[in-house]
Write a protein that holds these residues in place. Structure first.
Motif, PDB file in Angstrom:
ATOM      1  N   GLU A  29      15.334   1.185   1.084  1.00 33.20           N
ATOM      2  CA  GLU A  29      14.021   0.956   0.476  1.00 33.20           C
ATOM      3  C   GLU A  29      14.138   0.758  -1.031  1.00 33.20           C
ATOM      4  O   GLU A  29      13.505  -0.142  -1.597  1.00 33.20           O
ATOM      5  CB  GLU A  29      13.094   2.125   0.795  1.00 33.20           C
ATOM      6  CG  GLU A  29      11.670   1.894   0.284  1.00 33.20           C
ATOM      7  CD  GLU A  29      10.659   2.804   0.948  1.00 33.20           C
ATOM      8  OE1 GLU A  29       9.780   3.307   0.237  1.00 33.20           O
ATOM      9  OE2 GLU A  29      10.741   2.989   2.179  1.00 33.20           O
ATOM     10  N   GLY A  85       6.576   0.605   0.758  1.00 26.44           N
ATOM     11  CA  GLY A  85       7.666   1.028   1.624  1.00 26.44           C
ATOM     12  C   GLY A  85       7.243   2.205   2.475  1.00 26.44           C
ATOM     13  O   GLY A  85       6.427   3.036   2.045  1.00 26.44           O
ATOM     14  N   TRP A  93       4.179  -1.589   7.624  1.00 28.00           N
ATOM     15  CA  TRP A  93       5.644  -1.719   7.511  1.00 28.00           C
ATOM     16  C   TRP A  93       6.294  -1.929   8.875  1.00 28.00           C
ATOM     17  O   TRP A  93       7.325  -2.563   8.974  1.00 28.00           O
ATOM     18  CB  TRP A  93       6.246  -0.501   6.811  1.00 28.00           C
ATOM     19  CG  TRP A  93       5.773   0.813   7.345  1.00 28.00           C
ATOM     20  CD1 TRP A  93       6.234   1.471   8.450  1.00 28.00           C
ATOM     21  CD2 TRP A  93       4.741   1.633   6.796  1.00 28.00           C
ATOM     22  NE1 TRP A  93       5.561   2.649   8.633  1.00 28.00           N
ATOM     23  CE2 TRP A  93       4.641   2.783   7.629  1.00 28.00           C
ATOM     24  CE3 TRP A  93       3.899   1.530   5.691  1.00 28.00           C
ATOM     25  CZ2 TRP A  93       3.725   3.804   7.383  1.00 28.00           C
ATOM     26  CZ3 TRP A  93       2.993   2.551   5.445  1.00 28.00           C
ATOM     27  CH2 TRP A  93       2.902   3.666   6.282  1.00 28.00           C
TER      28      TRP A  93
END
Length: 274
Positions: free
Chosen positions: A48, A66, A214
């Motif tokens: 990330e 993220g 995500w």
């Protein structure tokens, strides 16, 4: 937005290549508990941060979300990168190859760029809005299955954490109904992989009774660009705010939507009377 989407795809591919290299060459490392039966590995955080740094350098005006460390940048902008650094962490830490990286670019409430990399299957999928979905140079096309009895359907993981028992009443009821009506039910443990394999015609449908950007943004776009119908649990078009994520070969969409709706109504009625 089509031109802008296509122009940002190379940036996304570069970022995912960095992530894929980290995932293939590092061991998971220390695991951090995020809640009941939920975890992140050291590699989740490393990926990330590496992807966030790369995208900040290449696209400084686009915000980044993220899974592990949240949002950075201008979160009032119309564009948003969203990343699951290791989708399928439980698989990853056990050495199961059904895991990968999912990077999407969202414009307002719909994805316009998506890249999914499955490092241990040596496969990378990508798409940009209105220009198709691909695995390498091969254009993807969803399956042509027309009857649910011939369909292979993937289900998202059962719920863990708060209120898991109630959430799983619906998931278990849906599993039971699918088992009686489709060829096979699969639970592969990665939302990104499920959606990519619908796009690739390996699966006829994927049902997730959740929608975290995500997890889903990249896969939703890749599936759509390959011809899949992507809807919410109520049959409406899937967006950023949908509560579920259902990707299905178009000839099966009405059949599957009706089945899901019947199960939801039955479970809600049962819970309301209990």
């Amino acid at each position: 937005m089509t031109t802008a989407a296509a122009s940002l795809l190379p940036v996304a591919l570069e970022a995912v290549a960095i992530a894929s290299d980290l995932m293939r060459t590092r061991v998971p490392g220390l695991l951090t508990a995020k809640g009941d039966r939920d975890m992140a590995s050291e590699v989740d955080y490393a990926i990330e941060r590496a992807v966030r740094d790369h995208l900040r350098d290449k696209t400084p005006d686009i915000a980044f979300l993220g899974e592990e460390e949240g949002i950075t940048g201008n979160n009032t902008a119309e564009l948003l990168w969203t990343l699951d650094p290791v989708d399928g962490t439980a698989n990853y830490v056990r050495g199961l190859p059904m895991c990968g990286i999912s990077l999407g670019l969202i414009h307002k409430d719909r994805p316009i760029v998506g890249v999914i990399d499955l490092p241990f299957l040596n496969t990378r999928y990508h798409a940009a809005q209105n220009v198709g979905a691909y695995q390498g140079d091969r254009r993807l096309q969803v399956s042509m299955t027309t009857d649910l009895k011939d369909a292979i359907v993937a289900l998202g993981d059962y719920a863990v954490g708060k209120d898991a028992d109630n959430k799983n009443r619906l998931r278990l009821a849906l599993t039971e109904r699918l088992a009686a009506n489709v060829q096979r039910v699969r639970m592969l443990g990665s939302a990104a992989l499920d959606l990519a394999w619908v796009a690739d015609g390996k699966l006829d449908a994927s049902i997730m009774l959740s929608n975290k950007p995500w997890d889903t943004a990249a896969g939703v776009l890749i599936a759509r660009e390959a011809g899949a119908t992507v809807i919410d649990a109520d049959g409406t078009d899937h967006t950023f705010t949908s509560t579920a994520t259902i990707a299905v070969a178009p000839h099966l969409a009405s059949q599957l939507s009706a089945l899901v709706g019947t199960v939801i109504n039955a479970v809600q009625s049962e819970m309301g009377s209990s």
